[in-house]
Design an enzyme around this catalytic site. Structure first.
Site, PDB file in Angstrom:
ATOM      1  N   GLY A  39       3.505   2.258 -10.815  1.00 47.25           N
ATOM      2  CA  GLY A  39       4.157   1.364  -9.854  1.00 47.25           C
ATOM      3  C   GLY A  39       4.031  -0.086 -10.292  1.00 47.25           C
ATOM      4  O   GLY A  39       3.239  -0.843  -9.740  1.00 47.25           O
ATOM      5  N   ASP A  64       6.964   3.085 -14.118  1.00 50.70           N
ATOM      6  CA  ASP A  64       7.749   2.840 -12.899  1.00 50.70           C
ATOM      7  C   ASP A  64       9.177   3.319 -13.159  1.00 50.70           C
ATOM      8  O   ASP A  64       9.715   3.069 -14.234  1.00 50.70           O
ATOM      9  CB  ASP A  64       7.759   1.337 -12.568  1.00 50.70           C
ATOM     10  CG  ASP A  64       8.148   1.058 -11.123  1.00 50.70           C
ATOM     11  OD1 ASP A  64       9.156   1.634 -10.654  1.00 50.70           O
ATOM     12  OD2 ASP A  64       7.454   0.270 -10.462  1.00 50.70           O
ATOM     13  N   GLY A  68      12.718   1.215  -7.136  1.00 50.38           N
ATOM     14  CA  GLY A  68      12.142   0.785  -5.867  1.00 50.38           C
ATOM     15  C   GLY A  68      11.593   1.952  -5.065  1.00 50.38           C
ATOM     16  O   GLY A  68      12.070   3.086  -5.185  1.00 50.38           O
ATOM     17  N   HIS A 137       4.666   4.953  -1.413  1.00 47.10           N
ATOM     18  CA  HIS A 137       3.656   5.114  -0.373  1.00 47.10           C
ATOM     19  C   HIS A 137       3.966   6.252   0.591  1.00 47.10           C
ATOM     20  O   HIS A 137       3.349   6.359   1.649  1.00 47.10           O
ATOM     21  CB  HIS A 137       3.465   3.797   0.378  1.00 47.10           C
ATOM     22  CG  HIS A 137       2.666   2.791  -0.406  1.00 47.10           C
ATOM     23  ND1 HIS A 137       2.443   2.922  -1.756  1.00 47.10           N
ATOM     24  CD2 HIS A 137       2.045   1.650  -0.044  1.00 47.10           C
ATOM     25  CE1 HIS A 137       1.707   1.901  -2.186  1.00 47.10           C
ATOM     26  NE2 HIS A 137       1.460   1.109  -1.155  1.00 47.10           N
ATOM     27  N   ASP A 163      -3.687  -0.572  -1.483  1.00 49.43           N
ATOM     28  CA  ASP A 163      -3.187  -0.443  -0.111  1.00 49.43           C
ATOM     29  C   ASP A 163      -3.963   0.587   0.701  1.00 49.43           C
ATOM     30  O   ASP A 163      -3.380   1.471   1.345  1.00 49.43           O
ATOM     31  CB  ASP A 163      -1.679  -0.129  -0.106  1.00 49.43           C
ATOM     32  CG  ASP A 163      -0.874  -1.217  -0.793  1.00 49.43           C
ATOM     33  OD1 ASP A 163      -1.084  -2.403  -0.473  1.00 49.43           O
ATOM     34  OD2 ASP A 163      -0.054  -0.892  -1.672  1.00 49.43           O
TER      35      ASP A 163
END
Ligand code: MG
Length: 203
Positions: A39, A64, A68, A137, A163
């Protein structure tokens, strides 16, 4: 740590404290093998990890698909219209990553890989000194990242997960879920928690 580029100039969602933490651990374990970031987005965390690779004489993979995550898509909370490729009707953050790497002169130390975690996992088999998980996520994406890459971390290597929100009121639970899974596996011990960045060591 002397960053070659001001991280404020790079789009992304990483606190400078967390970036410094990534740098320290990547530098410390670089001798054990390549580092993998899942990511990269526009390269904010890549800037810290890539600088560690430069300073340690190591290399990293910046993985990645550059289309998005869920939250970056049109109409979602973190959509950035400047990162939308109208020709194909999809997000494209690869040009931004390349601009970051070029501006920071980190191209010799960072190997961008443009595909999904699952596909890259099938194609590559190398063992890793450090894995930084900061991809999609959704629970599915986070679990895929964890299951694909965590088993490839060498003994003494680092699993970093971004996160981490123990309280659901503060943020999504997928990263926290794989963090707990890692601890419950008995294969990792916690080294530190810097803001929302968990650092675990492979036993
Ligand atoms: Mg993140």
């Amino acid at each position: 740590m002397r960053l070659p580029l001001n991280p404020d100039l790079v789009r992304g969602f990483l606190d400078p404290d967390e970036g410094a933490c990534l740098y320290e651990h990547a530098l410390a374990c670089a001798a054990l093998g390549p580092c993998l970031e899942v990511g990269s987005y526009c390269g904010k965390s890549t800037l810290y990890l890539g600088t560690a690779m430069r300073d340690a004489g190591g290399q990293m993979i910046a993985l990645d698909h550059h289309r998005g995550s869920e939250e970056h898509q049109e109409g979602e909370a973190y959509h950035d219209p400047e990162l939308f490729d109208a020709k194909v009707g999809l997000m494209d953050t690869l040009p931004a990553l390349r601009a970051t790497l070029a501006a920071a002169k980190l191209e010799p130390f960072v190997i961008p890989v443009v595909t999904t975690s699952a596909l890259a996992g099938q194609a590559f088999s190398m063992r890793l000194s450090m894995v930084f998980i900061d991809g999609g996520h959704s629970l599915d994406a986070a679990v895929t990242d964890y299951r694909t890459w965590a088993p490839r971390i060498v003994e003494g290597g680092i699993l970093a997960i971004h996160d981490i929100f123990p309280d659901p009121a503060d943020g999504g639970q997928a990263p926290y879920h794989i963090y707990q899974q890692a601890l419950a596996s008995g294969l990792f011990e916690q080294v530190e928690m810097r803001r929302t960045l968990a650092i675990l060591r492979r036993l």
